[in-house]
Design a protein around this motif. Structure first.
Motif, PDB file in Angstrom:
ATOM      1  N   VAL A 335      -7.602  -9.094 -24.127  1.00 29.59           N
ATOM      2  CA  VAL A 335      -6.656  -9.789 -23.262  1.00 29.59           C
ATOM      3  C   VAL A 335      -5.211  -9.649 -23.731  1.00 29.59           C
ATOM      4  O   VAL A 335      -4.284  -9.741 -22.929  1.00 29.59           O
ATOM      5  CB  VAL A 335      -7.020 -11.290 -23.146  1.00 29.59           C
ATOM      6  CG1 VAL A 335      -8.189 -11.485 -22.210  1.00 29.59           C
ATOM      7  CG2 VAL A 335      -7.330 -11.894 -24.502  1.00 29.59           C
ATOM      8  N   GLY A 336      -5.002  -9.442 -25.031  1.00 34.19           N
ATOM      9  CA  GLY A 336      -3.652  -9.268 -25.552  1.00 34.19           C
ATOM     10  C   GLY A 336      -3.306  -7.801 -25.723  1.00 34.19           C
ATOM     11  O   GLY A 336      -4.009  -6.915 -25.236  1.00 34.19           O
ATOM     12  N   THR A 337      -2.205  -7.560 -26.410  1.00 35.93           N
ATOM     13  CA  THR A 337      -1.764  -6.181 -26.651  1.00 35.93           C
ATOM     14  C   THR A 337      -1.274  -6.044 -28.092  1.00 35.93           C
ATOM     15  O   THR A 337      -0.902  -7.018 -28.738  1.00 35.93           O
ATOM     16  CB  THR A 337      -0.605  -5.773 -25.723  1.00 35.93           C
ATOM     17  OG1 THR A 337       0.484  -6.688 -25.891  1.00 35.93           O
ATOM     18  CG2 THR A 337      -1.039  -5.760 -24.272  1.00 35.93           C
ATOM     19  N   THR A 338      -1.294  -4.814 -28.582  1.00 38.20           N
ATOM     20  CA  THR A 338      -0.652  -4.484 -29.842  1.00 38.20           C
ATOM     21  C   THR A 338       0.656  -3.787 -29.511  1.00 38.20           C
ATOM     22  O   THR A 338       0.665  -2.815 -28.762  1.00 38.20           O
ATOM     23  CB  THR A 338      -1.533  -3.545 -30.681  1.00 38.20           C
ATOM     24  OG1 THR A 338      -2.742  -4.217 -31.026  1.00 38.20           O
ATOM     25  CG2 THR A 338      -0.822  -3.159 -31.969  1.00 38.20           C
ATOM     26  N   GLY A 339       1.744  -4.288 -30.062  1.00 40.89           N
ATOM     27  CA  GLY A 339       3.032  -3.674 -29.770  1.00 40.89           C
ATOM     28  C   GLY A 339       3.555  -4.113 -28.415  1.00 40.89           C
ATOM     29  O   GLY A 339       3.424  -5.275 -28.036  1.00 40.89           O
ATOM     30  N   PRO A 340       4.157  -3.190 -27.668  1.00 36.54           N
ATOM     31  CA  PRO A 340       4.753  -3.560 -26.389  1.00 36.54           C
ATOM     32  C   PRO A 340       3.740  -4.241 -25.474  1.00 36.54           C
ATOM     33  O   PRO A 340       2.612  -3.761 -25.328  1.00 36.54           O
ATOM     34  CB  PRO A 340       5.201  -2.204 -25.809  1.00 36.54           C
ATOM     35  CG  PRO A 340       5.363  -1.318 -26.993  1.00 36.54           C
ATOM     36  CD  PRO A 340       4.322  -1.763 -27.972  1.00 36.54           C
ATOM     37  N   PRO A 341       4.105  -5.367 -24.842  1.00 37.72           N
ATOM     38  CA  PRO A 341       3.167  -6.096 -23.983  1.00 37.72           C
ATOM     39  C   PRO A 341       3.013  -5.444 -22.616  1.00 37.72           C
ATOM     40  O   PRO A 341       3.411  -5.998 -21.580  1.00 37.72           O
ATOM     41  CB  PRO A 341       3.808  -7.482 -23.887  1.00 37.72           C
ATOM     42  CG  PRO A 341       5.268  -7.222 -24.006  1.00 37.72           C
ATOM     43  CD  PRO A 341       5.395  -6.068 -24.980  1.00 37.72           C
ATOM     44  N   ALA A 342       2.444  -4.251 -22.626  1.00 38.33           N
ATOM     45  CA  ALA A 342       2.247  -3.516 -21.378  1.00 38.33           C
ATOM     46  C   ALA A 342       0.921  -2.783 -21.429  1.00 38.33           C
ATOM     47  O   ALA A 342       0.516  -2.272 -22.481  1.00 38.33           O
ATOM     48  CB  ALA A 342       3.388  -2.517 -21.157  1.00 38.33           C
ATOM     49  N   ARG A 343       0.242  -2.746 -20.281  1.00 40.58           N
ATOM     50  CA  ARG A 343      -1.026  -2.024 -20.139  1.00 40.58           C
ATOM     51  C   ARG A 343      -0.952  -1.241 -18.828  1.00 40.58           C
ATOM     52  O   ARG A 343      -0.791  -1.834 -17.767  1.00 40.58           O
ATOM     53  CB  ARG A 343      -2.194  -2.997 -20.051  1.00 40.58           C
ATOM     54  CG  ARG A 343      -2.554  -3.713 -21.351  1.00 40.58           C
ATOM     55  CD  ARG A 343      -3.595  -4.779 -21.065  1.00 40.58           C
ATOM     56  NE  ARG A 343      -4.221  -5.283 -22.269  1.00 40.58           N
ATOM     57  CZ  ARG A 343      -5.327  -4.783 -22.815  1.00 40.58           C
ATOM     58  NH1 ARG A 343      -5.920  -3.751 -22.236  1.00 40.58           N
ATOM     59  NH2 ARG A 343      -5.836  -5.301 -23.907  1.00 40.58           N
ATOM     60  N   LEU A 344      -1.088   0.044 -18.938  1.00 42.13           N
ATOM     61  CA  LEU A 344      -1.040   0.886 -17.758  1.00 42.13           C
ATOM     62  C   LEU A 344      -2.351   1.659 -17.657  1.00 42.13           C
ATOM     63  O   LEU A 344      -2.655   2.498 -18.505  1.00 42.13           O
ATOM     64  CB  LEU A 344       0.139   1.864 -17.837  1.00 42.13           C
ATOM     65  CG  LEU A 344       0.433   2.700 -16.583  1.00 42.13           C
ATOM     66  CD1 LEU A 344       0.712   1.799 -15.390  1.00 42.13           C
ATOM     67  CD2 LEU A 344       1.611   3.633 -16.817  1.00 42.13           C
ATOM     68  N   GLY A 345      -3.144   1.332 -16.655  1.00 40.40           N
ATOM     69  CA  GLY A 345      -4.431   2.004 -16.486  1.00 40.40           C
ATOM     70  C   GLY A 345      -5.530   1.457 -17.355  1.00 40.40           C
ATOM     71  O   GLY A 345      -6.652   1.966 -17.335  1.00 40.40           O
ATOM     72  N   ALA A 346      -5.240   0.417 -18.135  1.00 43.73           N
ATOM     73  CA  ALA A 346      -6.241  -0.211 -19.016  1.00 43.73           C
ATOM     74  C   ALA A 346      -6.041  -1.716 -18.958  1.00 43.73           C
ATOM     75  O   ALA A 346      -5.591  -2.336 -19.910  1.00 43.73           O
ATOM     76  CB  ALA A 346      -6.100   0.297 -20.449  1.00 43.73           C
TER      77      ALA A 346
END
Length: 358
Positions: A335-346
């Motif tokens: 649910v979170g991210t590593t580094g930039p808070p962006a998810r494209l296609g995932a």
């Protein structure tokens, strides 16, 4: 050249390359240099505050605006050739390019603002007792509570899982980004998890980017059972399910043999292992279901094609459900991210795995 300026220069070159085709296209069709000015105004505030690939002191609004714009530019870059080909074979110019623009903006916004999808999967287990047929496991992974994931946001994900009224909740590691400042907040939020047979957690690599023992104590004070190379027996109507967890692989704390040592003969096993690279070992020990995270699905991926993502650089088990023999693996995108808070296609996800008799 000092390390930070070198990194910032590389970041500027990368985002310039991503934006350049879109900005030139807009300048050509608007006959003005305003798109260049707009790109600079969006990008510079975030880039100036960028400390490392994983951290920026830029305000949240500037961060999301920049990352959403760059994500949209990347999608538009990929759609420029199909749009031009469509025009050449007779499609209306406005329709082809308008569709490319709408898709790019929509996916760019979703990359930074999209809420987690709910994934529902069925795993058929050989020899599953009838009492466990239909047993539902909720999974939340890679929370990464930190600068971009607040306690309130984690609590909202907890509320979504609680509303599903699952039998058991698995929390598969990387609960914080780094440091101690978010240990107590994430423990409080995850302490709100509710399931018939309780909430169980394993440790991930980021959970040792602070005092891991502090995190374990905080989670257990809030009612979670942290499984570090051990397991527990869950009973349902006389049938037994063994729920085990292994510790972090990156710091070599994992011990799968020890985690499975208490497994009752014949009891189906659910293993919480943050790192999916342990799946072959779990399969060799006849573990029916392994629940993992760690990969984030790559965070940057081709939608619908799990092999084409950045996660392929670290593992073959990138996202979703896998089966080898009688053993299953589910890799949660988190649910979170590593580094930039962006998810494209995932996209981010919460998962519910239902056990069924094979």
């Amino acid at each position: 050249m000092p390390r930070r300026p070198r990194f910032q220069l590389l970041a500027v070159l990368l985002v310039t390359a991503i934006q350049l085709p879109v900005v030139l296209w807009l300048c050509w069709h608007t006959r003005t240099p305003l798109p260049v000015l707009g790109a600079v105004l969006v990008s510079v505030p975030y880039l100036r505050q960028l400390q490392s690939p994983w951290h920026s002191t830029s305000p949240a609004r500037s961060t999301y605006l920049a990352l959403g714009w760059w994500s949209a530019c990347l999608v538009f870059d990929l759609l420029m050739v199909p749009a031009e080909l469509a025009v050449r074979v007779g499609a209306p110019w406005g329709l082809a390019w308008g569709l490319a623009g709408v898709l790019s903006l929509g996916l760019g916004a979703d990359a930074v603002l999209g809420r987690p999808r709910l994934r529902k999967r069925v795993v058929r287990v050989d020899g599953l007792p009838a009492e466990l047929d239909g047993y539902r496991i909720g999974q939340i992974s890679d929370v990464h509570c930190g600068p971009y994931v607040s306690e309130e946001r984690v609590s909202s994900w907890v509320s979504r899982l609680n509303a599903l009224e699952v039998d058991l909740v698995a929390v598969t590691g990387d609960l914080i980004t780094h440091g101690s400042s978010h240990v107590e907040p994430v423990a409080r939020a995850l302490g709100g998890l509710r399931a018939k047979d309780g909430a169980f957690a394993c440790m991930g690599n980021h959970d040792y980017f602070t005092d891991g023992e502090h995190l374990v104590r905080a989670l257990e004070r809030q009612g979670l059972t942290v499984l570090r190379n051990r397991g527990v027996v869950v009973e349902r109507g006389g049938a037994r399910l063994y729920v085990a967890g292994v510790d972090d692989t990156w710091t070599s704390r994992h011990d799968l043999a020890r985690a499975l040592a208490g497994r009752p003969p014949g009891a189906p096993t659910v293993l919480l292992a943050h790192d999916p690279e342990l799946f072959p070992q779990a399969q060799a020990r006849s573990v029916e279901l392994t629940l993992s995270g760690h990969t984030h699905g790559g965070q940057l991926a081709v939608p619908g094609v799990r092999r084409l993502s950045l996660a392929r650089f670290i593992t073959r088990w990138t996202a979703g459900l896998y089966r080898h023999g009688r053993s299953w693996l589910y890799v949660n995108r988190g649910v979170g991210t590593t580094g930039p808070p962006a998810r494209l296609g995932a996209p981010a996800e919460l998962a519910v795995i239902t056990l069924r008799r094979a």
